[in-house]
Every structure is written in structure tokens, then in C-alpha cells.
Design a protein around this motif. Structure first.
Motif, mmCIF file in Angstrom:
data_model
loop_
_atom_site.group_PDB
_atom_site.id
_atom_site.type_symbol
_atom_site.label_atom_id
_atom_site.label_comp_id
_atom_site.label_asym_id
_atom_site.label_seq_id
_atom_site.Cartn_x
_atom_site.Cartn_y
_atom_site.Cartn_z
ATOM 1 N N UNK A 3 57.798 29.306 12.759
ATOM 2 C CA UNK A 3 56.547 29.124 12.026
ATOM 3 C C UNK A 3 55.796 30.436 11.996
ATOM 4 N N UNK A 4 55.135 30.681 10.862
ATOM 5 C CA UNK A 4 54.269 31.846 10.717
ATOM 6 C C UNK A 4 52.831 31.358 10.736
ATOM 7 N N UNK A 5 52.054 31.865 11.668
ATOM 8 C CA UNK A 5 50.666 31.434 11.818
ATOM 9 C C UNK A 5 49.745 32.609 11.506
ATOM 10 N N UNK A 6 48.932 32.425 10.462
ATOM 11 C CA UNK A 6 48.039 33.484 9.992
ATOM 12 C C UNK A 6 46.627 33.274 10.517
ATOM 13 N N UNK A 7 45.891 34.360 10.602
ATOM 14 C CA UNK A 7 44.475 34.287 10.948
ATOM 15 C C UNK A 7 43.765 35.514 10.389
ATOM 16 N N UNK A 108 64.144 33.353 4.602
ATOM 17 C CA UNK A 108 62.759 33.760 4.345
ATOM 18 C C UNK A 108 61.792 32.659 4.754
ATOM 19 N N UNK A 109 60.706 33.072 5.405
ATOM 20 C CA UNK A 109 59.660 32.141 5.817
ATOM 21 C C UNK A 109 58.311 32.594 5.264
ATOM 22 N N UNK A 110 57.447 31.605 5.032
ATOM 23 C CA UNK A 110 56.103 31.860 4.523
ATOM 24 C C UNK A 110 55.081 31.155 5.392
ATOM 25 N N UNK A 111 53.924 31.801 5.551
ATOM 26 C CA UNK A 111 52.809 31.131 6.181
ATOM 27 C C UNK A 111 52.116 30.215 5.187
ATOM 28 N N UNK A 112 51.117 29.492 5.670
ATOM 29 C CA UNK A 112 50.400 28.542 4.817
ATOM 30 C C UNK A 112 49.338 29.227 3.961
ATOM 31 N N UNK A 113 48.994 30.451 4.302
ATOM 32 C CA UNK A 113 48.020 31.189 3.525
ATOM 33 C C UNK A 113 46.645 31.199 4.167
#
Length: 120
Positions: A3-7, A108-113
């Protein structure tokens, strides 16, 4: 499961700064490249900046000199320092990572934005 977790998104006035962070969970893989894309209202998703595993950066022309991408390989984390922000930088920013387990197994993985709004 990775999982990619953005902040780090938010609202800032023109000329201001924000710093985005994105951490990839899990272990047993390498990441190359890692970076950020953005999608404004009614627009497609565009590359903003990416950084390779040896820290070679690549930038969208319109952010060169204003944005700086960096990464911490030990933490599987990528950062985007955004300075001199303009209203046209307003968008949802998505973290991207190409996760590599073996030479034949990558995905390829993407965060939720995270939303960045530049407005006075």
C-alpha cells in the motif's frame, strides 16, 4: 499486499509551500521508480516528478526549479517539496511506485491521492 500512503496535502496561498510524503508498506522488494502524478479538474493524470532508485530525478517542465523530489530507500518513502506554488498546481496528487520483487515480477501501485489547493 503493498500500500502507498500519502500525506501532506492541503490549502496554501500562491507562493506558498507544501511537502508531500508517500510511504510504501511491506518488504522484500525494491522500488524503481517512485514519484508523483497529478490530476486537475477535468484533466488527465500527468507526471509531476519521478525519482529512480539511484535518486536520479525527472520533472514536468512547469515545476522545474520549484519542486524537488527525494526519497529515503530505507523507509520506502518518497517526498515532494513544492515551493512557489501557483493556482495551476491545484490538483489531486497521486503517489506512484513500481514495485519489483524479481526481474520477472513487478507491478505498478498508486496511492489514493491527496488534494493540493493553491488559492488566495
Amino acid at each position: 499486499q503493498v500500500q502507498l500512503v500519502e500525506s501532506g496535502g492541503g490549502v496554501v496561498q500562491p507562493g506558498g509551500s507544501l511537502r508531500l510524503s508517500c510511504a510504501a508498506s511491506g518488504s522484500g522488494f525494491s522500488i524503481n521508480p517512485m514519484g508523483w502524478y497529478r490530476q486537475g479538474p477535468g484533466n488527465n493524470r500527468y507526471l509531476v516528478a519521478t525519482i529512480s532508485s539511484d535518486s536520479s530525478p525527472n520533472y514536468l517542465d512547469s515545476v522545474k526549479g520549484r519542486f524537488t523530489i527525494s526519497r529515503d530507500n530505507a523507509k520506502n518513502t518518497v517526498y515532494l517539496q513544492m515551493n512557489s506554488l501557483k493556482p495551476e498546481d491545484t490538483a489531486v496528487y497521486y503517489c506512484y511506485a513500481r514495485i519489483i520483487w524479481t526481474s520477472y515480477n513487478a507491478r505498478d501501485y498508486w496511492g489514493k491521492g491527496t488534494l493540493v489547493t493553491v488559492s488566495s
